[in-house]
Design a protein around this motif. Structure first.
Motif, PDB file in Angstrom:
ATOM      1  N   VAL A 230       0.843  -1.196   0.000  1.00 35.32           N
ATOM      2  CA  VAL A 230       0.000   0.000   0.000  1.00 35.32           C
ATOM      3  C   VAL A 230       0.879   1.246   0.000  1.00 35.32           C
ATOM      4  N   GLU A 231       1.877   1.259   0.887  1.00 29.64           N
ATOM      5  CA  GLU A 231       2.796   2.400   0.983  1.00 29.64           C
ATOM      6  C   GLU A 231       4.178   1.878   1.341  1.00 29.64           C
ATOM      7  N   LEU A 232       5.210   2.485   0.756  1.00 26.81           N
ATOM      8  CA  LEU A 232       6.593   2.079   1.010  1.00 26.81           C
ATOM      9  C   LEU A 232       7.470   3.317   1.095  1.00 26.81           C
ATOM     10  N   THR A 233       8.203   3.439   2.207  1.00 26.64           N
ATOM     11  CA  THR A 233       9.152   4.535   2.386  1.00 26.64           C
ATOM     12  C   THR A 233      10.549   3.946   2.554  1.00 26.64           C
ATOM     13  N   VAL A 234      11.506   4.471   1.802  1.00 29.08           N
ATOM     14  CA  VAL A 234      12.888   3.997   1.859  1.00 29.08           C
ATOM     15  C   VAL A 234      13.799   5.163   2.212  1.00 29.08           C
ATOM     16  N   ASN A 253       3.452  -6.722  13.710  1.00 25.58           N
ATOM     17  CA  ASN A 253       2.028  -6.531  13.983  1.00 25.58           C
ATOM     18  C   ASN A 253       1.203  -6.726  12.721  1.00 25.58           C
ATOM     19  N   LEU A 254       0.369  -7.729  12.722  1.00 23.57           N
ATOM     20  CA  LEU A 254      -0.622  -7.930  11.668  1.00 23.57           C
ATOM     21  C   LEU A 254      -1.979  -7.706  12.309  1.00 23.57           C
ATOM     22  N   ALA A 255      -2.709  -6.721  11.802  1.00 26.87           N
ATOM     23  CA  ALA A 255      -4.010  -6.398  12.390  1.00 26.87           C
ATOM     24  C   ALA A 255      -4.912  -5.812  11.314  1.00 26.87           C
ATOM     25  N   GLY A 256      -6.174  -6.248  11.308  1.00 26.36           N
ATOM     26  CA  GLY A 256      -7.148  -5.691  10.385  1.00 26.36           C
ATOM     27  C   GLY A 256      -6.845  -5.979   8.931  1.00 26.36           C
ATOM     28  N   GLY A 257      -6.080  -7.025   8.661  1.00 31.62           N
ATOM     29  CA  GLY A 257      -5.746  -7.363   7.283  1.00 31.62           C
ATOM     30  C   GLY A 257      -4.571  -6.590   6.719  1.00 31.62           C
ATOM     31  N   PHE A 258      -3.811  -5.885   7.574  1.00 30.33           N
ATOM     32  CA  PHE A 258      -2.629  -5.143   7.134  1.00 30.33           C
ATOM     33  C   PHE A 258      -1.460  -5.487   8.054  1.00 30.33           C
ATOM     34  N   LEU A 259      -0.261  -5.448   7.488  1.00 31.86           N
ATOM     35  CA  LEU A 259       0.949  -5.632   8.289  1.00 31.86           C
ATOM     36  C   LEU A 259       2.000  -4.635   7.846  1.00 31.86           C
ATOM     37  N   GLU A 260       2.970  -4.397   8.728  1.00 28.98           N
ATOM     38  CA  GLU A 260       4.120  -3.573   8.381  1.00 28.98           C
ATOM     39  C   GLU A 260       5.317  -4.483   8.129  1.00 28.98           C
ATOM     40  N   GLU A 261       6.223  -4.044   7.273  1.00 24.74           N
ATOM     41  CA  GLU A 261       7.502  -4.715   7.094  1.00 24.74           C
ATOM     42  C   GLU A 261       8.611  -3.684   7.259  1.00 24.74           C
ATOM     43  N   ASP A 262       9.489  -3.932   8.220  1.00 24.17           N
ATOM     44  CA  ASP A 262      10.653  -3.073   8.439  1.00 24.17           C
ATOM     45  C   ASP A 262      11.884  -3.772   7.884  1.00 24.17           C
ATOM     46  N   LEU A 272      25.094  -0.030   7.384  1.00 23.85           N
ATOM     47  CA  LEU A 272      23.658   0.024   7.136  1.00 23.85           C
ATOM     48  C   LEU A 272      23.426   1.025   6.013  1.00 23.85           C
ATOM     49  N   VAL A 273      23.106   0.532   4.816  1.00 19.06           N
ATOM     50  CA  VAL A 273      23.038   1.407   3.644  1.00 19.06           C
ATOM     51  C   VAL A 273      21.614   1.809   3.277  1.00 19.06           C
ATOM     52  N   ALA A 274      20.620   1.097   3.777  1.00 16.14           N
ATOM     53  CA  ALA A 274      19.235   1.472   3.491  1.00 16.14           C
ATOM     54  C   ALA A 274      18.322   0.906   4.563  1.00 16.14           C
ATOM     55  N   GLN A 275      17.242   1.626   4.810  1.00  8.42           N
ATOM     56  CA  GLN A 275      16.186   1.197   5.727  1.00  8.42           C
ATOM     57  C   GLN A 275      14.848   1.475   5.056  1.00  8.42           C
ATOM     58  N   SER A 276      13.844   0.692   5.393  1.00 10.38           N
ATOM     59  CA  SER A 276      12.522   0.960   4.827  1.00 10.38           C
ATOM     60  C   SER A 276      11.433   0.480   5.765  1.00 10.38           C
ATOM     61  N   ARG A 277      10.255   1.027   5.559  1.00 11.05           N
ATOM     62  CA  ARG A 277       9.033   0.501   6.191  1.00 11.05           C
ATOM     63  C   ARG A 277       7.939   0.531   5.138  1.00 11.05           C
ATOM     64  N   GLN A 278       7.171  -0.550   5.081  1.00 11.73           N
ATOM     65  CA  GLN A 278       6.035  -0.563   4.182  1.00 11.73           C
ATOM     66  C   GLN A 278       4.807  -1.080   4.903  1.00 11.73           C
ATOM     67  N   LEU A 279       3.649  -0.631   4.430  1.00 14.82           N
ATOM     68  CA  LEU A 279       2.368  -1.158   4.861  1.00 14.82           C
ATOM     69  C   LEU A 279       1.831  -1.996   3.726  1.00 14.82           C
ATOM     70  N   ALA A 280       1.426  -3.230   4.030  1.00 12.30           N
ATOM     71  CA  ALA A 280       0.958  -4.146   3.000  1.00 12.30           C
ATOM     72  C   ALA A 280      -0.359  -4.791   3.435  1.00 12.30           C
TER      73      ALA A 280
END
Length: 285
Positions: A230-234, A253-262, A272-280
């Motif tokens: 749904v959304e991805l920030t890098v 945390n998986l809740a309400g049919g959505f999860l985050e990936e760090d 550490l050359v990159a970090q990201s968080r996404q909502l899927a």
């Protein structure tokens, strides 16, 4: 005495398959054309990291600074292999950072233009950053690559297209492969060695692909099927050193049919050359 086998040819940055398939053609200032490659699809979708790299390349051309420092994308509709147009807009330019936005469009069956993805990004020059690092982050503990497993070792193929696996050199940590054996750990973790199949070393744009190229952590939670972003920030923190990358992804945390990936991406110099968080979104049941 037989001659030694020649060393495998490594593609140079700028001349690899990734460069060819993310190349954009400037039609006019702020407007770019591209033919999205089917080589970066998984199941039935064009990979989100590949799409982000495509827009990232257009913004690198449109803005006065070369490297993405932070880029946030909202995935609006599913992209398909084939022609697309990218429109960019410069929001602000400064001495050390410039900010721009970009959208990718395709046409539907009724020849109507449909926006697929929209990004907002700030660009700078990674080469100008100071070397001082103060961190509590540590590289992920992954066994040597020869003790890890790639897509060819899977007991069952992924249904649908898995073309992207031919473009990558992935070796997954056995501790995060329970899902492939029908026994997911439930921990929501995925770790792997990452590289491009043609041997091309990583650069800031390919880091946008690396954060979204591993199997979804949802698999280790016990879920199956497509996990659309749904959304991805890098955040790109450093220009990577030559050699393979290590990628670690966690979901808490998986809740309400959505999860985050760090995600964290580490280079061969333990930086550490990159970090990201996404909502899927996930499909339950």
């Amino acid at each position: 005495m037989p001659e030694a086998a020649p060393a495998p040819t490594r593609a140079a940055i700028g001349a690899g398959e990734f460069d060819r398939d993310t190349a954009v053609t400037r039609r006019e200032p702020g407007v770019y054309d591209i033919d999205l490659s089917a080589g970066w699809t998984i199941i039935n979708a064009v990979n989100g990291g590949y799409l982000l790299a495509v827009l990232g390349r257009a913004l690198a051309d449109a803005l006065p600074h070369p490297d993405p420092f932070t880029i946030s994308a909202h995935y609006l509709t599913a992209s398909q292999p084939g022609p697309a147009v990218i429109r960019t807009e410069t929001v602000r330019t400064g001495r050390t950072l410039s900010t721009g936005q970009a959208s990718l469009f395709q046409y539907d069956d009724q020849d109507r233009e449909v926006e697929r993805i929209r990004v907002l990004a700030s660009y700078g020059d990674l080469a100008t950053l100071p070397e001082d690092v103060r961190t509590t982050a540590t590289p992920p503990a992954i066994p040597p690559a020869e003790q890890c497993f790639g897509p060819d070792d899977s007991p069952a193929p992924i249904p649908g297209s898995s073309a992207i696996t031919d473009r990558l050199k992935l070796k997954l940590d056995p501790a995060t492969l329970g899902w492939a054996l029908g026994a997911p750990s439930g921990k929501g973790e995925m770790r792997a060695w990452f590289g491009l199949a043609d041997g091309r070393d990583a650069d800031p744009l390919s880091l946008l692909l690396a954060v979204d190229a591993l199997p979804p952590t949802a698999f280790e939670i016990g879920l199956k099927g497509w996990v659309p972003t749904v959304e991805l920030t890098v955040h790109v923190r450093h220009r990577p050193a030559p050699g393979p990358l290590r990628v670690s992804i966690t979901t808490r945390n998986l809740a309400g049919g959505f999860l985050e990936e760090d995600a964290e991406v580490w280079d061969s110099a333990d930086r550490l050359v990159a970090q990201s968080r996404q909502l899927a979104r996930v499909r339950l049941g």
